[in-house]
Design an enzyme around this catalytic site. Structure first.
Site, PDB file in Angstrom:
ATOM      1  N   CYS A 241      -6.063   0.157   7.034  1.00  0.00           N
ATOM      2  CA  CYS A 241      -5.848   0.721   5.695  1.00  0.00           C
ATOM      3  C   CYS A 241      -6.998   1.674   5.326  1.00  0.00           C
ATOM      4  CB  CYS A 241      -5.755  -0.395   4.668  1.00  0.00           C
ATOM      5  SG  CYS A 241      -5.434   0.193   2.983  1.00  0.00           S
TER       6      CYS A 241
ATOM      7  N   HIS B 118      -2.174  -3.867   5.041  1.00  0.00           N
ATOM      8  CA  HIS B 118      -1.955  -3.474   6.435  1.00  0.00           C
ATOM      9  C   HIS B 118      -3.278  -3.179   7.117  1.00  0.00           C
ATOM     10  CE1 HIS B 118      -2.584   0.960   5.902  1.00  0.00           C
ATOM     11  NE2 HIS B 118      -2.351   0.626   4.659  1.00  0.00           N
TER      12      HIS B 118
ATOM     13  N   ARG C 140       3.164   4.818   6.270  1.00  0.00           N
ATOM     14  CA  ARG C 140       3.597   4.092   7.475  1.00  0.00           C
ATOM     15  C   ARG C 140       4.042   2.667   7.202  1.00  0.00           C
ATOM     16  NH1 ARG C 140      -2.025   5.264  10.322  1.00  0.00           N
ATOM     17  NH2 ARG C 140      -2.585   4.716   8.186  1.00  0.00           N
TER      18      ARG C 140
ATOM     19  N   CYS D 126       0.850  -1.191   0.000  1.00  0.00           N
ATOM     20  CA  CYS D 126       0.000   0.000   0.000  1.00  0.00           C
ATOM     21  C   CYS D 126       0.891   1.247   0.000  1.00  0.00           C
ATOM     22  CB  CYS D 126      -0.910   0.013   1.236  1.00  0.00           C
ATOM     23  SG  CYS D 126      -2.050   1.426   1.251  1.00  0.00           S
TER      24      CYS D 126
ATOM     25  N   ASP E 182       0.490   3.783   1.671  1.00  0.00           N
ATOM     26  CA  ASP E 182       0.489   4.374   3.016  1.00  0.00           C
ATOM     27  C   ASP E 182       1.927   4.629   3.506  1.00  0.00           C
ATOM     28  OD1 ASP E 182       0.417   4.528   5.982  1.00  0.00           O
ATOM     29  OD2 ASP E 182      -1.719   4.119   5.696  1.00  0.00           O
TER      30      ASP E 182
HETATM   31 CO    CO Z   1      -3.403   1.345   3.062  1.00  0.00          CO
END
Ligand code: CO
Length: 217
Positions: A107, A104, A52, A48, A50
């Protein structure tokens, strides 16, 4: 021309980069020479976007070890030329031994797809693919009453379905037939504890629904 330091937050990235490069050379004077001439990653990572979930950092790997593709909610869509180009290059040319799809918990893309919010144009199109995963597993998901737990389970099921989508490509099927690689791994990363949980795996050569298997590879 005048701007506050807040507008120059990107300048810190460039400064940090200089320090990082100098540190690497101090540890190993040949570091960049070696990397510049050779890339032989064993893994393709589909994760992803993302911020993090940085692939190298959470797996303790170095530049050169993982070939990476990231998009919103780590989707494998069979008309996505970007992902398919990465997959084709990684499998055919880099000859990776493992393809990892890592979702994750928590999400935002997955959560958004469970709502009825109109995210407009392109995001609606993208998130539609996650709604399809929900529909395929509606009975199980609807039976989970806690919203967070239901989203967490959808994160796991989404990774599994995206792994299936990989196995449906002729890119993967051809590599399985000719070279018995790569193995496919479905993982989910926990933002709260930093741990990766394997949720699904397909060894090279696994048979899938014959509807999706090509016999003239
Ligand atoms: Co995500």
């Amino acid at each position: 021309m005048a701007s506050s330091s807040g507008n120059k937050s990107y300048a810190k990235l460039l400064q940090e980069n200089k320090l990082w490069a100098a540190g690497k050379i101090k540890e190993d004077p040949d570091y960049f020479n070696r990397l510049a001439h050779l890339q032989t990653p064993e893994f393709l990572w589909i994760g992803c976007s993302d911020s993090r979930v940085p692939a190298n950092e959470i797996t303790g790997t170095q530049p050169g070890e993982i070939f990476v593709h990231r998009n919103v909610a780590n989707l494998v869509i069979n008309t996505d030329v970007n992902l398919l180009s990465v997959l084709d290059y990684a499998v055919k040319h880099l000859k990776v031994k493992h393809v990892i799809i890592c979702g994750h918990y928590g999400c935002g893309g997955i959560k958004a797809a469970t709502t009825n919010t109109d995210y407009k144009y392109v995001l609606n199109m993208w998130l539609r693919n996650i709604k399809d995963v929900y529909r395929l597993h509606r009975a199980e998901l609807d039976s989970i009453h806690d919203e967070e737990l239901r989203c967490d389970r959808l994160v796991e099921l989404n990774v599994t379905e995206q792994l299936m989508n990989l196995a449906k490509t002729s890119i993967i099927q051809r590599a399985w037939k000719e070279e018995q690689r790569p193995d496919l791994h479905g993982w989910v990363y926990g933002l709260k504890d930093g741990l990766i949980k394997p949720v699904f795996e397909m060894k090279a050569g696994t048979h899938i629904d014959p509807l999706y298997e090509y016999d003239d590879l």
